[in-house]
Scaffold this active site. Structure first.
Site, mmCIF file in Angstrom:
data_model
loop_
_atom_site.group_PDB
_atom_site.id
_atom_site.type_symbol
_atom_site.label_atom_id
_atom_site.label_comp_id
_atom_site.label_asym_id
_atom_site.label_seq_id
_atom_site.Cartn_x
_atom_site.Cartn_y
_atom_site.Cartn_z
ATOM 1 N N LEU A 108 -9.479 -26.642 -36.798
ATOM 2 C CA LEU A 108 -8.390 -27.109 -35.971
ATOM 3 C C LEU A 108 -7.620 -25.940 -35.992
ATOM 4 O O LEU A 108 -7.107 -25.388 -36.783
ATOM 5 C CB LEU A 108 -8.019 -28.561 -36.676
ATOM 6 N N GLY A 153 -12.523 -27.641 -39.701
ATOM 7 C CA GLY A 153 -12.940 -28.218 -38.441
ATOM 8 C C GLY A 153 -14.180 -27.427 -37.764
ATOM 9 O O GLY A 153 -14.924 -27.863 -36.964
ATOM 10 N N ASN A 177 -12.666 -26.970 -46.270
ATOM 11 C CA ASN A 177 -11.793 -26.253 -47.297
ATOM 12 C C ASN A 177 -10.260 -26.880 -47.075
ATOM 13 O O ASN A 177 -9.221 -26.288 -47.640
ATOM 14 C CB ASN A 177 -11.616 -24.826 -47.040
ATOM 15 N N GLU A 178 -10.128 -28.105 -46.629
ATOM 16 C CA GLU A 178 -9.047 -28.588 -46.100
ATOM 17 C C GLU A 178 -7.850 -28.594 -47.678
ATOM 18 O O GLU A 178 -6.701 -28.398 -47.471
ATOM 19 C CB GLU A 178 -8.914 -30.009 -45.991
HETATM 20 C C1 LIG Z 1 -4.964 -37.724 -42.571
HETATM 21 C C2 LIG Z 1 -5.816 -36.360 -42.526
HETATM 22 C C3 LIG Z 1 -4.813 -35.189 -42.345
HETATM 23 C C4 LIG Z 1 -5.138 -34.015 -42.014
HETATM 24 C C5 LIG Z 1 -6.379 -33.529 -41.657
HETATM 25 C C6 LIG Z 1 -6.236 -32.322 -40.802
HETATM 26 C C7 LIG Z 1 -7.628 -31.661 -40.845
HETATM 27 C C8 LIG Z 1 -7.739 -30.200 -40.590
HETATM 28 C C9 LIG Z 1 -9.102 -29.493 -40.581
HETATM 29 C C10 LIG Z 1 -8.800 -28.154 -40.114
HETATM 30 O O1 LIG Z 1 -9.933 -27.397 -39.510
HETATM 31 S S1 LIG Z 1 -7.418 -27.268 -40.510
HETATM 32 C C11 LIG Z 1 -7.841 -25.655 -40.056
HETATM 33 C C12 LIG Z 1 -8.723 -24.976 -41.105
HETATM 34 N N1 LIG Z 1 -8.884 -23.478 -41.003
HETATM 35 C C13 LIG Z 1 -8.828 -22.459 -41.884
HETATM 36 O O2 LIG Z 1 -8.617 -22.595 -43.090
HETATM 37 C C14 LIG Z 1 -9.024 -21.248 -41.237
HETATM 38 C C15 LIG Z 1 -7.822 -20.494 -41.269
HETATM 39 N N2 LIG Z 1 -8.280 -18.868 -40.679
HETATM 40 C C16 LIG Z 1 -8.888 -17.989 -41.420
HETATM 41 O O3 LIG Z 1 -9.108 -18.010 -42.612
HETATM 42 C C17 LIG Z 1 -9.060 -16.598 -40.871
HETATM 43 O O4 LIG Z 1 -8.256 -16.577 -39.877
HETATM 44 C C18 LIG Z 1 -10.491 -16.597 -40.383
HETATM 45 C C19 LIG Z 1 -11.607 -16.418 -41.622
HETATM 46 C C20 LIG Z 1 -11.095 -17.733 -39.661
HETATM 47 C C21 LIG Z 1 -10.521 -15.049 -39.537
HETATM 48 O O5 LIG Z 1 -10.083 -14.132 -40.293
HETATM 49 P P1 LIG Z 1 -9.757 -12.844 -39.340
HETATM 50 O O6 LIG Z 1 -10.640 -12.271 -38.643
HETATM 51 O O7 LIG Z 1 -9.417 -11.822 -40.513
HETATM 52 O O8 LIG Z 1 -8.375 -13.277 -38.569
HETATM 53 P P2 LIG Z 1 -7.024 -13.585 -39.033
HETATM 54 O O9 LIG Z 1 -6.846 -14.293 -40.068
HETATM 55 O O10 LIG Z 1 -6.061 -12.200 -38.741
HETATM 56 O O11 LIG Z 1 -6.447 -14.486 -37.598
HETATM 57 C C22 LIG Z 1 -6.099 -14.088 -36.253
HETATM 58 C C23 LIG Z 1 -5.217 -14.946 -35.714
HETATM 59 O O12 LIG Z 1 -5.579 -16.201 -35.673
HETATM 60 C C24 LIG Z 1 -4.828 -17.198 -36.315
HETATM 61 N N3 LIG Z 1 -5.463 -18.260 -36.997
HETATM 62 C C25 LIG Z 1 -6.492 -18.418 -37.617
HETATM 63 N N4 LIG Z 1 -6.855 -19.504 -38.201
HETATM 64 C C26 LIG Z 1 -6.152 -20.452 -37.175
HETATM 65 C C27 LIG Z 1 -6.368 -21.574 -36.942
HETATM 66 N N5 LIG Z 1 -7.001 -22.458 -37.643
HETATM 67 N N6 LIG Z 1 -5.390 -22.313 -36.309
HETATM 68 C C28 LIG Z 1 -4.787 -21.439 -35.596
HETATM 69 N N7 LIG Z 1 -4.358 -20.073 -35.763
HETATM 70 C C29 LIG Z 1 -5.328 -19.508 -36.754
HETATM 71 C C30 LIG Z 1 -4.220 -16.428 -37.286
HETATM 72 O O13 LIG Z 1 -2.810 -16.679 -38.021
HETATM 73 C C31 LIG Z 1 -3.902 -15.038 -36.625
HETATM 74 O O14 LIG Z 1 -2.710 -15.185 -35.880
HETATM 75 P P3 LIG Z 1 -1.865 -13.903 -35.571
HETATM 76 O O15 LIG Z 1 -0.945 -14.503 -34.610
HETATM 77 O O16 LIG Z 1 -1.138 -13.385 -36.836
HETATM 78 O O17 LIG Z 1 -2.570 -13.038 -34.793
#
Ligand SMILES: CC/C=C\CC/C=C/CC(=O)SCCNC(=O)CCNC(=O)[C@H](O)C(C)(C)COP(=O)(O)OP(=O)(O)OC[C@H]1O[C@@H](n2cnc3c(N)ncnc32)[C@H](O)[C@@H]1OP(=O)(O)O
Length: 302
Positions: A108, A153, A177-178
């Site tokens: 997400l 997500g 991994n939430e």
């Molecule tokens: C009651 C219920 C309540 C709540 C439930 C909510 C449920 C949520 C489920 C979810 O899906 S939460 C999202 C979980 N995702 C993550 O933990 C992944 C986070 N990202 C990473 O670990 C890494 O970015 C990656 C391994 C996917 C890729 O690594 P790498 O290739 O080194 O890229 P960067 O880390 O440099 O990221 C590039 C760029 O993208 C932004 N970004 C990364 N992930 C997200 C994301 N999920 N949403 C928005 N943006 C994301 C990151 O901040 C970088 O942005 P820049 O502006 O710095 O370039």
């Protein structure tokens, strides 16, 4: 409601024949990733659909760089492409994969859940629910060709498929991994995982926010097959043949039998689930945790 209107507008404006390559003109042939020409590709800015109607399937490529985070626009475009394929009798299956190197989907979009207002959170969560319901219950065979990391997500999307092929690269971890973000996977994320790997494995994985590397993911049943990275697409196509050989009506009814009780739980409580999400995500402590997590992602670079 907002999602339905948004989808109608996007359907009109975005679902056009899609041809890749600089200067390409809709309706003309263009090059596609992996070589060859794509005569009948269509899609939208963030989703490329490469149809093979003669073989009865299409490849849906996610391309919302840099990390295929599931923003509201991206979710909407995926739903529209799925709907188009589902309503065309030529298609019996889709392969979902990524066009972003090394990333299946980062899950997400954290920016949709951080610093926005409750109306936005509600609209976003409704779209997330819709994506899961539509993929989880699709009458099409859905195969994930997972060619990158897929946390949270991104993992849910893969778990909603009928079969998962993962590229054998230690970086391509998959899991819900939430808890590592200080948030809680909702009950339908949890149910989807339990249905795939069983209660004990899911309980441990969810509490610890485990991201499984390929060998582990295969061992616990999170994915069905691990193959060398350059064989992910071909392996997905091969396995599709087995699924398509089964009489469609029997397979579809069986899928419904297996999955409907899980989906019904959300369908019955959809509004309450949205309210719960809005309340939870709006809390100061949760907003702070998400901001800190985003900050950590940025710092990782420097
Ligand atoms: C009651 C219920 C309540 C709540 C439930 C909510 C449920 C949520 C489920 C979810 O899906 S939460 C999202 C979980 N995702 C993550 O933990 C992944 C986070 N990202 C990473 O670990 C890494 O970015 C990656 C391994 C996917 C890729 O690594 P790498 O290739 O080194 O890229 P960067 O880390 O440099 O990221 C590039 C760029 O993208 C932004 N970004 C990364 N992930 C997200 C994301 N999920 N949403 C928005 N943006 C994301 C990151 O901040 C970088 O942005 P820049 O502006 O710095 O370039």
């Amino acid at each position: 409601m907002a999602l339905a209107v948004g989808m109608r507008v996007l359907t009109r404006s975005l679902l056009r024949p899609w041809v890749r390559g600089p200067g390409a003109t809709p309706g003309r042939t263009g090059p596609v990733a992996g070589g060859g020409d794509c005569v009948r590709c269509f899609g939208s800015p963030r989703v490329l659909v490469e149809p093979d109607p003669a073989a009865g399937f299409a490849v849906m490529k996610m391309r919302n760089p840099p990390v295929n985070s599931l923003s509201l626009e991206f979710l909407t475009e995926m739903l529209i492409s799925l709907e188009k394929l589902e309503s065309d009798k030529a298609f019996h299956a889709i392969i979902i994969t990524s066009d972003c190197p090394g990333i299946f989907s980062a899950g997400l979009d954290l920016k949709e859940m951080c610093g926005r207002d409750p109306t936005h959170y509600a609209e976003y969560w409704k779209a997330v629910q819709e994506l899961w319901l539509r993929f989880y219950l699709s009458h099409l065979v859905v195969i994930s060709a997972i060619n990158g990391v897929s946390p949270a997500g991104g993992c849910l999307l893969a778990l909603s498929s009928d079969y998962r092929v993962l590229a054998d690269n230690p970086k391509y971890a998959i899991g819900l991994n939430e808890t590592l973000l200080g948030i809680v996977a909702p009950f339908w994320f949890k149910d989807t995982l339990v249905n795939t790997v069983g209660h004990r494995v899911a309980e441990r994985a969810l509490q610890l926010g485990l991201l499984f590397p390929p060998a582990e993911a295969l061992r616990v049943g999170m994915v069905d097959q691990v193959v060398p990275e350059d064989q992910v697409q071909s392996a997905a196509r091969s396995v599709l043949a087995q699924w398509l050989a089964i009489p469609g009506h029997a397979r579809q009814l069986t899928k419904t039998l297996m999955r409907k009780p899980t989906a019904d739980r959300l369908l019955k409580e959809r509004d309450a689930d949205i309210q719960n999400f809005v309340r939870f995500i709006s809390r100061d402590a949760i907003q702070k945790a998400l901001r800190t997590y985003l900050e950590k992602l940025k710092q990782k670079k420097s």
